[in-house]
Structures are given as C-alpha cells and as structure tokens.
Design a protein around this motif. Structure first.
Motif, PDB file in Angstrom:
ATOM      1  N   UNK A   4     -14.715 -11.310  -9.319  1.00 12.91           N
ATOM      2  CA  UNK A   4     -15.625 -12.397  -8.957  1.00 12.91           C
ATOM      3  C   UNK A   4     -15.670 -12.503  -7.436  1.00 12.91           C
ATOM      4  N   UNK A   5     -16.865 -12.512  -6.874  1.00 16.09           N
ATOM      5  CA  UNK A   5     -16.981 -12.565  -5.417  1.00 16.09           C
ATOM      6  C   UNK A   5     -17.996 -13.611  -4.983  1.00 16.09           C
ATOM      7  N   UNK A  48     -12.128 -18.882 -10.379  1.00 21.81           N
ATOM      8  CA  UNK A  48     -11.237 -17.833  -9.882  1.00 21.81           C
ATOM      9  C   UNK A  48     -12.077 -16.863  -9.050  1.00 21.81           C
ATOM     10  N   UNK A  49     -12.000 -16.993  -7.736  1.00 20.28           N
ATOM     11  CA  UNK A  49     -12.749 -16.124  -6.837  1.00 20.28           C
ATOM     12  C   UNK A  49     -11.788 -15.076  -6.294  1.00 20.28           C
ATOM     13  N   UNK A  72      -3.851 -17.786  -2.235  1.00 17.05           N
ATOM     14  CA  UNK A  72      -3.341 -16.428  -2.085  1.00 17.05           C
ATOM     15  C   UNK A  72      -3.956 -15.455  -3.087  1.00 17.05           C
ATOM     16  N   UNK A  73      -4.561 -15.987  -4.127  1.00  9.87           N
ATOM     17  CA  UNK A  73      -5.177 -15.119  -5.133  1.00  9.87           C
ATOM     18  C   UNK A  73      -6.524 -14.570  -4.683  1.00  9.87           C
ATOM     19  N   UNK A  74      -7.080 -15.122  -3.610  1.00 10.67           N
ATOM     20  CA  UNK A  74      -8.366 -14.631  -3.090  1.00 10.67           C
ATOM     21  C   UNK A  74      -8.132 -13.695  -1.918  1.00 10.67           C
ATOM     22  N   UNK A  91      -4.415 -10.115  10.850  1.00 10.27           N
ATOM     23  CA  UNK A  91      -3.321 -11.088  10.882  1.00 10.27           C
ATOM     24  C   UNK A  91      -3.382 -12.053   9.714  1.00 10.27           C
ATOM     25  N   UNK A  92      -4.561 -12.277   9.171  1.00 17.58           N
ATOM     26  CA  UNK A  92      -4.694 -13.147   8.000  1.00 17.58           C
ATOM     27  C   UNK A  92      -4.852 -12.320   6.725  1.00 17.58           C
ATOM     28  N   UNK A  93      -4.388 -11.071   6.787  1.00 15.95           N
ATOM     29  CA  UNK A  93      -4.331 -10.185   5.617  1.00 15.95           C
ATOM     30  C   UNK A  93      -5.701  -9.877   5.017  1.00 15.95           C
ATOM     31  N   UNK A  94      -6.694  -9.752   5.868  1.00 14.86           N
ATOM     32  CA  UNK A  94      -8.003  -9.325   5.370  1.00 14.86           C
ATOM     33  C   UNK A  94      -7.916  -7.889   4.850  1.00 14.86           C
ATOM     34  N   UNK A  95      -8.622  -7.629   3.765  1.00 22.08           N
ATOM     35  CA  UNK A  95      -8.622  -6.277   3.208  1.00 22.08           C
ATOM     36  C   UNK A  95      -9.439  -5.318   4.057  1.00 22.08           C
TER      37      UNK A  95
END
Length: 236
Positions: A4-5, A48-49, A72-74, A91-95
């Motif tokens: 889901x996005x 749930x995104x 944290x699930x997104x 730094x913010x854990x971007x994919x």
C-alpha cells in the motif's frame, strides 16, 4: 506481495505523474495522493501504509520533519528537485532518493527496492520466530538452529558456521551481510568484517578478542563501540 502506497507532493503535476507510475506498477496499491504531509496524516493513521513517496520541500511540514514522526512500519522514498538533501534522507532511513524529473524506470527501481526490503523483513521475522534456518551446503539444505551457533566466519565468498555441539563447521556459499541480516540482534553481532558472534555464548573476552576454546575472534575498531555497549549492559 502488494504494498500500500501514498504520494505526498505539493506540486500537482508531480503528484499526478507519480500516481500514474504507481497505478502502472502491479505490486503497488495506490491509496491516495496528497498535496501536504498534514493532509496525509489521517490516512496513515487509519490504514496500513507500507510505502510513502514523499517530497521534501513542502509548506506546513517538510518531508524531513514528517519522516521523523512516521510509524516504523512505513518506509520512505524521497522525491525532490534538490540533491543537497540526499544525506539527510538516509539519516531517516529512507529506502531511496529520487531526483526530479523522475522517470518511470527510476520509480520502478525504487519500488522494487521497497518490495525487496519488505520481503526480506517477512523472511527475517519468520526465521527469528522459528529459531532456525536452512543453509545450502554441498548441494544439500542443512538445518541450523540459532541456539547451536557459536560464531560465523566469512571466508571469501563463503561463510563458515561454527557450532557448539561438537559437530564440524558448515560451509555455505553466502556473503556475511546476508547471513548477518538473517540473524536476530543483538543476540548475534558483527565483531569484525569477517566474524559474527553469538553474544549469549560468550564466556570470555580478552583484550578486544572473544575467546571460544582455543579460537580468538577479533573485535575490530569498526564494531568496537557497538560490542562494548552490549558488554557494558551485562557487566557488573
């Protein structure tokens, strides 16, 4: 696996283009697109995104500020016209970090990376709950119980899994990063680029070396701080 996005971008044309890309991608389900992070909050709270394509420079709440309060699930893929934010993005854990104008090829690459990450998390959670894994060794699948592992050594393109039940080590064609990511933390920790140690099995640490019988496992500078922090929590 379907993700889901949502898309958050205050530029209508950019938001519309990314929405079109998402709808073309079979494993993405577009829940909505928004012209500000504030407007997207309700959707994120109620659904749930999994994946958010997020612009950085926006009114009211910037993409960076918004990323710091997300569940944290997104996971995030930043979309921006400004390259100077790349380091902050990681730094913010971007994919991923996509620079505008964004082609469908770039969008799909980022989406595939996200799907791989979520699939990896599912596999990792399954392995951790089951407390064992199967590894390929000499054309066979060998079951390895986490509780039986003493430490793992990286040897070129192989890993060598040492067990505490007097059985011979198991050799498997696998890199250290892959097996490290598959093991529960901090129960298993990297102490050196060539070693992962089962921390609950440690009986002796001698001058930056973990000692297993007559084997000395080094603790390198790169991993010293993390290992020391773990040891300090268990030192009285």
């Amino acid at each position: 696996m379907t993700l889901n996005c949502i898309i958050i971008d205050d530029e209508p044309l950019a938001a519309e283009l990314l929405s079109t890309y998402a709808e073309r991608t079979p494993f993405l389900r577009l829940v909505g697109h928004y012209n500000s992070a504030v407007n997207a909050i309700k959707t994120i709270r109620e659904n749930q995104i999994d994946l958010i394509f997020l612009d950085i420079q926006m009114p009211e709440l910037s993409g960076m500020e918004f990323a710091s309060i997300l569940p944290k699930t997104s996971r995030i893929v930043f979309t921006t016209a400004f390259s100077q934010y790349a380091l902050d993005g990681y730094k913010v854990n971007a994919l991923d970090y996509l620079l505008k104008p964004i082609s469908y090829e770039d969008f799909l690459r980022a989406a595939n990376k996200a799907q791989d990450w979520f699939m990896g998390q599912i596999k990792k959670e399954a392995w951790q709950s089951d407390r064992f894994m199967f590894v390929k060794s000499e054309y066979k699948l060998v079951r390895v119980n986490f509780d039986d592992i003493l430490y793992i050594e990286g040897v070129k393109d192989y890993v060598k899994i040492y067990l505490d039940n007097d059985k011979p080590p198991i050799m498997s064609l696998m890199n250290m990063k892959k097996i490290e990511d598959s093991l529960p933390k901090p129960e298993f920790m990297r102490t050196h680029r060539s070693y992962v140690v089962h921390m609950t099995k440690i009986r002796l640490v001698d001058r930056l070396r973990v000692v297993f019988n007559d084997q000395f496992i080094p603790i390198s500078e790169s991993y010293k701080e993390e290992v020391q922090e773990y040891l300090d929590k268990h030192t009285f």
